[in-house]
Design an enzyme around this catalytic site. Structure first.
Site, short mmCIF file in Angstrom:
data_model
loop_
_atom_site.label_atom_id
_atom_site.label_comp_id
_atom_site.label_asym_id
_atom_site.label_seq_id
_atom_site.Cartn_x
_atom_site.Cartn_y
_atom_site.Cartn_z
N THR A 168 0.85 -1.18 0.00
CA THR A 168 0.00 0.00 0.00
C THR A 168 0.89 1.24 0.00
O THR A 168 1.76 1.36 0.85
CB THR A 168 -0.89 -0.03 1.25
OG1 THR A 168 -1.78 -1.14 1.12
CG2 THR A 168 -1.68 1.25 1.44
N HIS B 111 -6.32 -11.13 -0.83
CA HIS B 111 -5.62 -10.81 0.41
C HIS B 111 -6.38 -11.39 1.60
O HIS B 111 -7.30 -10.76 2.13
CB HIS B 111 -5.51 -9.29 0.55
CG HIS B 111 -4.53 -8.83 1.58
ND1 HIS B 111 -3.84 -9.68 2.39
CD2 HIS B 111 -4.13 -7.58 1.91
CE1 HIS B 111 -3.05 -8.98 3.20
NE2 HIS B 111 -3.21 -7.70 2.93
N ASN C 265 -3.04 -10.55 7.14
CA ASN C 265 -2.83 -9.25 7.79
C ASN C 265 -4.07 -8.59 8.38
O ASN C 265 -4.13 -7.37 8.53
CB ASN C 265 -2.17 -8.27 6.80
CG ASN C 265 -0.76 -8.72 6.42
OD1 ASN C 265 -0.25 -9.68 6.99
ND2 ASN C 265 -0.14 -8.04 5.47
N TYR D 284 -7.25 -8.16 7.33
CA TYR D 284 -8.30 -7.49 6.55
C TYR D 284 -9.51 -8.42 6.39
O TYR D 284 -9.53 -9.51 6.96
CB TYR D 284 -7.72 -7.00 5.21
CG TYR D 284 -6.63 -6.00 5.49
CD1 TYR D 284 -6.96 -4.74 5.99
CD2 TYR D 284 -5.29 -6.34 5.39
CE1 TYR D 284 -5.97 -3.83 6.34
CE2 TYR D 284 -4.29 -5.44 5.73
CZ TYR D 284 -4.64 -4.19 6.21
OH TYR D 284 -3.67 -3.29 6.58
N ASN E 102 -3.03 -6.02 12.99
CA ASN E 102 -4.43 -5.56 12.96
C ASN E 102 -5.31 -6.32 13.95
O ASN E 102 -6.45 -6.66 13.66
CB ASN E 102 -5.01 -5.64 11.54
CG ASN E 102 -4.59 -4.45 10.69
OD1 ASN E 102 -4.42 -3.35 11.20
ND2 ASN E 102 -4.41 -4.67 9.39
C1 LIG Z 1 4.60 0.30 3.03
C2 LIG Z 1 4.08 -1.11 3.12
C3 LIG Z 1 2.81 -1.40 2.66
C4 LIG Z 1 2.32 -2.70 2.68
N1 LIG Z 1 1.09 -2.97 2.16
C5 LIG Z 1 0.67 -4.25 2.02
C6 LIG Z 1 -0.52 -4.55 1.29
O1 LIG Z 1 -1.20 -3.69 0.72
N2 LIG Z 1 -0.88 -5.85 1.22
C7 LIG Z 1 -0.13 -6.85 1.80
O2 LIG Z 1 -0.50 -8.02 1.70
N3 LIG Z 1 0.99 -6.59 2.49
C8 LIG Z 1 1.43 -5.32 2.58
N4 LIG Z 1 2.65 -5.07 3.18
C9 LIG Z 1 3.48 -6.19 3.65
C10 LIG Z 1 4.50 -6.59 2.56
O3 LIG Z 1 3.83 -7.17 1.45
C11 LIG Z 1 5.54 -7.60 3.08
O4 LIG Z 1 4.88 -8.77 3.49
C12 LIG Z 1 6.33 -7.03 4.25
O5 LIG Z 1 6.82 -5.75 3.95
C13 LIG Z 1 7.50 -7.93 4.62
O6 LIG Z 1 8.39 -8.08 3.54
P1 LIG Z 1 9.79 -7.24 3.53
O7 LIG Z 1 10.52 -7.63 4.77
O8 LIG Z 1 10.49 -7.76 2.29
O9 LIG Z 1 9.45 -5.81 3.47
C14 LIG Z 1 3.12 -3.76 3.21
C15 LIG Z 1 4.39 -3.45 3.70
C16 LIG Z 1 4.89 -2.15 3.65
C17 LIG Z 1 6.28 -1.88 4.15
#
Ligand SMILES: Cc1cc2nc3c(=O)[nH]c(=O)nc-3n(C[C@H](O)[C@H](O)[C@H](O)COP(=O)(O)O)c2cc1C
Length: 368
Positions: free
Chosen positions: A26, A175, A178, A180, A235
């Site tokens: 997001t 999704h 997390n 939702y 959440n």
């Molecule tokens: C800014 C941001 C927005 C995110 N938005 C979503 C989202 O819209 N849907 C989702 O499933 N996960 C979302 N996540 C989780 C990421 O998909 C991912 O699982 C998480 O960042 C861990 O991976 P990383 O360690 O490589 O960042 C978001 C994470 C970040 C940092």
């Protein structure tokens, strides 16, 4: 080293040029809930990923619970998504969109006129969320969906999936992670329903599986993936008895529907309970199509997961925010740029592009 990570993979009808997946994130740059040219530019910059899974996007107006997130349920939004799909395809990339209905993780101030915060049950999540008008606000108590509304919502997901594919997107990720709406149905803390969508494990899984069935019927199993976060507490989800058994049941049912992939947020964190070590292997056995693992990976750890056979593809989130050419950088063993958290979900003072499309690729960074 890192041979497998950079090797092609087949994902249903799509050939991915590497196993590096851009995890859905997001970014709250879609004013009026419509992704514009800037959003297209952002994803276009990241097209060298094997697959982009674009950010959480509402399949229905009530799912637009965060400020400035995109929707995909009307023509204007679909036209915006066509810009995005075209920008990625012009660079020979592949892109799914994630359907995120925010459910109780929403606020009236963030929703468009006429929409409301709905959930399986009238149970508010603990904590607060951002609104552009009044900054942080407590999560409201949602209105419980009626049984008829739950069934209508299944069809809304299917309609949105059709729009997504018509807009040129390569597929849809549901999704169910997390905290939702989809996970709100799975979890007995947020789902206290007494109809066929609540109570037993089968009933709590029913909405997710009906959505999966309807989306598969609309666009095909080869274009339908799903994300889960077993043991996740984000959440205000909270764990409960029988998590491994429940998710194993879900994975088995998703395999029966032949979904093209299952995307897991790796639950193996340092403070996780002992049973967590069994989760990924159990789900891997139950779901035999493509498995994606995400969560705190770098190239070395990603390669180890691929080599051991624990996953087929690896999702990278935050590294993609600040490294549009993450694939090339990891291939070259180059240093990664650190992202600025202040602009993850909000534009900087210079505008929407700040902290979004202004992270340079390596070649550009070396020139400047
Ligand atoms: C800014 C941001 C927005 C995110 N938005 C979503 C989202 O819209 N849907 C989702 O499933 N996960 C979302 N996540 C989780 C990421 O998909 C991912 O699982 C998480 O960042 C861990 O991976 P990383 O360690 O490589 O960042 C978001 C994470 C970040 C940092």
């Amino acid at each position: 080293m890192s041979d497998k990570l950079f090797s092609p993979a087949q994902l249903g009808p799509l050939t991915l040029r590497n196993r590096i997946i851009m995890a859905p994130m997001t970014r709250s740059r879609s004013l009026g809930n419509v992704p514009g040219p800037l959003v297209a530019e952002y994803y276009g910059q990241r097209a060298s990923a094997g697959l982009i899974i674009a950010e959480g996007t509402a399949p229905a107006a009530n799912g637009l619970g965060y400020a400035r997130i995109p929707g995909l349920f009307n023509e204007e939004q679909a036209a915006g998504w066509k810009l995005v799909a075209d920008a990625v395809h012009a660079r020979d990339g592949r892109i799914f969109v994630q359907f995120m209905h925010t459910g109780r993780i929403g606020h009236d101030l963030n929703l468009p006129a006429g929409a409301e915060v709905v959930a399986p049950s009238a149970v508010a999540a603990a904590g607060q969320m951002w609104t552009d008008q009044q900054q942080m606000q407590p999560h409201p108590t949602p209105r419980a969906l009626t049984t008829a509304e739950v069934k209508d919502l299944v069809q809304e997901f299917a309609k949105a999936a059709k729009l997504a594919v018509e807009a040129g997107l390569d597929g849809v990720e549901l999704h169910a992670a997390n905290g939702y709406l989809l996970e709100q149905f799975l979890n007995p803390h947020s789902n206290q329903r007494t109809d066929e969508y609540g109570g037993s494990a089968e009933n709590r899984a029913r909405f997710v599986l009906e959505v999966a069935d309807a989306v598969v019927a609309a666009i095909g199993a080869g274009r339908t993936g799903l994300r889960l976060s077993p043991w996740g507490t984000f959440n205000d989800m909270g764990t409960y008895e029988g998590v491994n058994e429940f998710y194993e049941y879900l994975a088995t049912e998703l395999q029966r529907r032949n979904l093209v992939y299952l995307h897991l947020i790796n639950p193996e964190t340092p403070d996780a309970p002992a049973a967590v070590a069994e989760t990924v292997p159990r789900l891997r056995r139950a779901f035999t199509n493509t498995l994606i693992l995400s969560g705190d990976y770098n190239a070395t750890r990603a390669e180890a997961e691929l080599q051991s056979g624990r996953a087929d593809l690896i999702g990278f989130g935050r590294p993609f925010i600040s490294n549009p050419d993450l694939v090339e950088r990891m291939k070259a063993g180059a240093e990664l740029t650190q992202g600025d958290q202040a602009t993850f979900y909000a534009p900087g003072p210079e505008g929407l592009h700040q902290g979004y499309t202004d992270y340079p690729a390596l070649a550009e960074a070396q020139v400047s």
